[in-house]
Design a protein around this motif. Structure first.
Motif, PDB file in Angstrom:
ATOM      1  N   SER A  82      48.038  75.526  44.186  1.00  0.00           N
ATOM      2  CA  SER A  82      47.718  76.416  43.104  1.00  0.00           C
ATOM      3  C   SER A  82      46.711  75.927  42.171  1.00  0.00           C
ATOM      4  O   SER A  82      45.821  76.496  41.861  1.00  0.00           O
ATOM      5  N   ILE A  83      46.780  74.680  41.845  1.00  0.00           N
ATOM      6  CA  ILE A  83      46.086  73.942  40.768  1.00  0.00           C
ATOM      7  C   ILE A  83      44.700  73.984  41.482  1.00  0.00           C
ATOM      8  O   ILE A  83      43.728  74.192  40.964  1.00  0.00           O
ATOM      9  N   LYS A 102      36.101  72.220  29.735  1.00  0.00           N
ATOM     10  CA  LYS A 102      36.362  70.781  30.220  1.00  0.00           C
ATOM     11  C   LYS A 102      38.058  70.377  29.672  1.00  0.00           C
ATOM     12  O   LYS A 102      38.786  69.827  30.660  1.00  0.00           O
ATOM     13  N   LYS A 103      38.337  70.892  28.615  1.00  0.00           N
ATOM     14  CA  LYS A 103      39.648  70.425  28.307  1.00  0.00           C
ATOM     15  C   LYS A 103      40.808  71.230  29.324  1.00  0.00           C
ATOM     16  O   LYS A 103      41.874  70.571  29.545  1.00  0.00           O
ATOM     17  N   LEU A 104      40.493  72.337  29.660  1.00  0.00           N
ATOM     18  CA  LEU A 104      41.296  72.988  30.591  1.00  0.00           C
ATOM     19  C   LEU A 104      41.381  72.266  31.835  1.00  0.00           C
ATOM     20  O   LEU A 104      42.578  72.306  32.385  1.00  0.00           O
ATOM     21  N   LYS A 105      40.245  72.074  32.539  1.00  0.00           N
ATOM     22  CA  LYS A 105      40.054  71.415  33.644  1.00  0.00           C
ATOM     23  C   LYS A 105      40.898  69.920  33.624  1.00  0.00           C
ATOM     24  O   LYS A 105      41.395  69.635  34.539  1.00  0.00           O
ATOM     25  N   CYS A 128      47.844  67.563  35.317  1.00  0.00           N
ATOM     26  CA  CYS A 128      48.994  67.882  35.879  1.00  0.00           C
ATOM     27  C   CYS A 128      49.078  67.864  37.306  1.00  0.00           C
ATOM     28  O   CYS A 128      50.194  67.267  37.978  1.00  0.00           O
ATOM     29  N   ARG A 129      47.921  68.265  38.033  1.00  0.00           N
ATOM     30  CA  ARG A 129      47.905  67.773  39.626  1.00  0.00           C
ATOM     31  C   ARG A 129      48.300  66.649  39.861  1.00  0.00           C
ATOM     32  O   ARG A 129      49.018  66.272  40.700  1.00  0.00           O
ATOM     33  N   LYS A 137      55.326  72.478  30.548  1.00  0.00           N
ATOM     34  CA  LYS A 137      54.136  71.756  29.786  1.00  0.00           C
ATOM     35  C   LYS A 137      52.924  72.528  30.394  1.00  0.00           C
ATOM     36  O   LYS A 137      52.247  72.901  29.339  1.00  0.00           O
ATOM     37  N   LEU A 138      52.580  72.745  31.580  1.00  0.00           N
ATOM     38  CA  LEU A 138      51.416  73.313  31.874  1.00  0.00           C
ATOM     39  C   LEU A 138      51.640  74.885  31.376  1.00  0.00           C
ATOM     40  O   LEU A 138      50.227  75.044  30.986  1.00  0.00           O
TER      41      LEU A 138
END
Length: 144
Positions: free
Chosen positions: A23-24, A34-37, A43-44, A135-136
């Motif tokens: 999904s990621i 950039k922060k979200l990426k 997380c991945r 957390k994600l």
């Protein structure tokens, strides 16, 4: 019973972590921030690390693990692509990730309760995967 519940719980964690990674990976190319990426990539990596731990435990039980349900995976892929085709934005990515994480948390908690006789090491793995998903989802809230 402990042995059987342990294997079943680990299999569900294996399927869940694989679904999370897929999904990621499905949304990364659509992310602008950039922060979200960075959060998604971190997380991945944590999911992959946990996946290796799950695979190692399953090998100890001579088990090959479990892939995500093909129908669930296909539906997730379709939903992701349809939503992103209509609106390629960080908000859409965050919405998809939040929904996926919430579903993962719900499902993993269900299996944690269902396979209550599993050994403590496997329960801990499941709880760590749940925490990663929570957390994600929380990190995505600011993008909704």
């Amino acid at each position: 019973m402990i042995h059987e519940d342990t294997i079943k719980l680990l299999r569900e964690c294996d399927a869940g972590v694989k679904m999370g990674v897929a999904s990621i990976e499905d949304v990364l190319s659509y992310v602008g921030s950039k922060k979200l990426k960075d959060e998604l990539e971190k997380c991945r990596k944590e999911h992959v690390k946990l996946s290796l731990e799950i695979e190692e435990r399953l090998r100890d039980f001579n088990d090959d693990g479990k892939d995500p349900n093909p129908i669930a995976k296909g539906m997730s892929w379709m939903k992701t692509n349809m939503k992103l085709a209509m609106n390629e934005s960080d908000a859409t990515v965050a919405d998809l990730m939040t929904d996926g994480c919430n579903m993962g948390v719900k499902t993993l908690n269900k299996y944690l309760n269902e396979y209550a006789a599993a050994d403590e090491v496997s329960k801990d793995i499941c709880k760590r995967l749940i925490k990663l998903e929570e957390k994600l989802a929380n990190e995505c809230h600011e993008y909704l």
